[in-house]
Design a protein around this motif. Structure first.
Motif, short mmCIF file in Angstrom:
data_model
loop_
_atom_site.label_atom_id
_atom_site.label_comp_id
_atom_site.label_asym_id
_atom_site.label_seq_id
_atom_site.Cartn_x
_atom_site.Cartn_y
_atom_site.Cartn_z
N SER A 1 -0.18 -0.54 7.50
CA SER A 1 1.33 -0.62 7.92
C SER A 1 2.05 0.27 7.00
CB SER A 1 1.77 -2.22 7.67
OG SER A 1 1.72 -2.28 6.34
N SER A 2 3.30 0.47 7.46
CA SER A 2 4.29 1.18 6.79
C SER A 2 4.62 0.58 5.43
CB SER A 2 5.44 1.53 7.76
OG SER A 2 6.17 0.46 8.10
N GLU A 3 4.77 -0.44 5.68
CA GLU A 3 4.97 -1.43 4.20
C GLU A 3 3.93 -1.04 3.36
OE1 GLU A 3 7.22 -3.30 1.55
OE2 GLU A 3 7.63 -2.97 3.68
N ILE B 1 7.80 9.05 7.96
CA ILE B 1 6.83 9.59 7.17
C ILE B 1 5.77 8.36 6.71
CG2 ILE B 1 5.90 10.55 5.00
CD1 ILE B 1 8.51 12.25 5.19
N LEU B 2 6.60 7.11 6.33
CA LEU B 2 5.66 6.07 5.95
C LEU B 2 5.01 5.59 7.23
CD1 LEU B 2 8.40 4.27 3.77
CD2 LEU B 2 6.43 5.91 2.97
N ASP B 3 5.61 5.56 8.45
CA ASP B 3 5.00 4.94 9.55
C ASP B 3 3.76 5.93 9.99
OD1 ASP B 3 6.98 3.16 10.01
OD2 ASP B 3 8.08 4.40 11.01
N ARG B 4 4.10 7.16 9.95
CA ARG B 4 3.10 8.23 10.15
C ARG B 4 1.69 7.66 9.31
NH1 ARG B 4 5.72 12.66 13.01
NH2 ARG B 4 4.24 14.17 12.40
N LEU B 5 2.11 7.76 8.00
CA LEU B 5 0.86 7.11 7.13
C LEU B 5 0.00 5.90 7.76
CD1 LEU B 5 2.54 7.87 3.68
CD2 LEU B 5 0.20 8.93 4.57
N ALA B 6 0.65 5.31 8.51
CA ALA B 6 0.04 3.98 9.26
C ALA B 6 -0.24 4.18 10.34
CB ALA B 6 0.97 3.01 8.67
N ASN B 7 -0.13 5.39 10.96
CA ASN B 7 -0.56 5.77 12.55
C ASN B 7 0.15 4.97 13.61
OD1 ASN B 7 -1.92 7.46 14.38
ND2 ASN B 7 -3.74 5.70 14.49
N LEU B 8 1.47 4.66 13.12
CA LEU B 8 2.19 4.07 14.03
C LEU B 8 3.14 5.00 15.23
CD1 LEU B 8 3.69 1.72 11.81
CD2 LEU B 8 2.28 1.14 13.19
N SER B 9 2.96 4.99 16.21
CA SER B 9 3.48 6.02 17.12
C SER B 9 4.83 5.67 17.51
CB SER B 9 2.58 5.95 18.56
OG SER B 9 2.73 4.69 19.18
#
Length: 218
Positions: free
Chosen positions: A80-82, A197-205
């Motif tokens: 997750s982004s968290e 950037i944090l979302d991208r590290l969790a592969n969130l589109s």
């Protein structure tokens, strides 16, 4: 007999005066040296504070880079982004606390007693696609003995700074396209509908982190 008594009194007065003068000079010397030690202790503390504030942006950028490389090397995203946010915070703390441990050893070898509580890092928001607002908490105490006096300085620091990402690998684009892109303000534009950037590290589109602002290629 009268002259002998007078001479004796004069000698005693001279000795008493000498003792008083010596004690006054010695007391003044101790006061000056204590003031010099206090100034030195204060400067040592201020030096740590200044270097710490200057180092956090660089360390944070390294921690973010390490997070991207972790995803690339491990072949898996954060859950997750968290989780990615927490990992970067912990990595930043780890690097800074290693620095503080080295400072403590160096100061102790110089005759100071430098103690501290590990720094705490919190990412509170992203004002834009490349800027992170970081709150940090840190307290320390530095002491040095001067004659029979212990000179001490202690401070509790709670501060917030904005850190702008310079340039880091983008694991999200690497997995999506097979190409290694760099995230930087020069090549990306802000987009409130894209992942942060944090979302991208969790592969969130899609944008997921409530305080985040997304980024996309120009």
């Amino acid at each position: 007999m009268y002259l002998s008594q007078t001479s004796l009194v004069l000698v005693m007065l001279l000795l008493l005066t000498s003792v008083i003068v010596y004690q006054s000079i010695d007391m003044h010397r101790k006061i000056v040296l204590n003031e010099m030690t206090a100034s030195d202790v204060s400067l040592k503390g201020e030096s740590v504070e200044h270097i710490l504030a200057s180092a956090i942006p660089k360390v944070f950028n390294k921690a973010l880079q390490d997070a991207e490389l972790k995803v690339i090397n491990n072949g898996s995203f954060f859950n997750s982004s968290e989780e990615s946010k927490s990992w970067i915070e912990n990595r930043t703390e780890e690097i800074i606390n290693e620095y503080l441990a080295n400072v403590s050893r160096k100061y102790n070898n110089m005759g100071y007693n430098f103690t501290y509580n590990n720094i705490t890092i919190n990412i509170t928001r992203m004002p834009d696609g490349f800027t992170f607002t970081i709150n940090y908490t840190f307290n320390y105490s530095i002491k040095k003995q001067s004659y029979n006096t212990e000179i001490m300085k202690s401070r509790v620091i709670e501060n917030a700074i904005n850190v702008t990402v310079k340039s880091v690998f983008d694991a999200y684009e690497w997995y999506r396209t097979g190409k290694l892109y760099y995230i930087s303000p020069k090549y990306f534009v802000e987009d409130d509908g894209s992942p942060s950037i944090l979302d991208r590290l969790a592969n969130l589109s899609t944008k997921n982190w409530t305080n985040g602002v997304g980024i996309k290629l120009k």
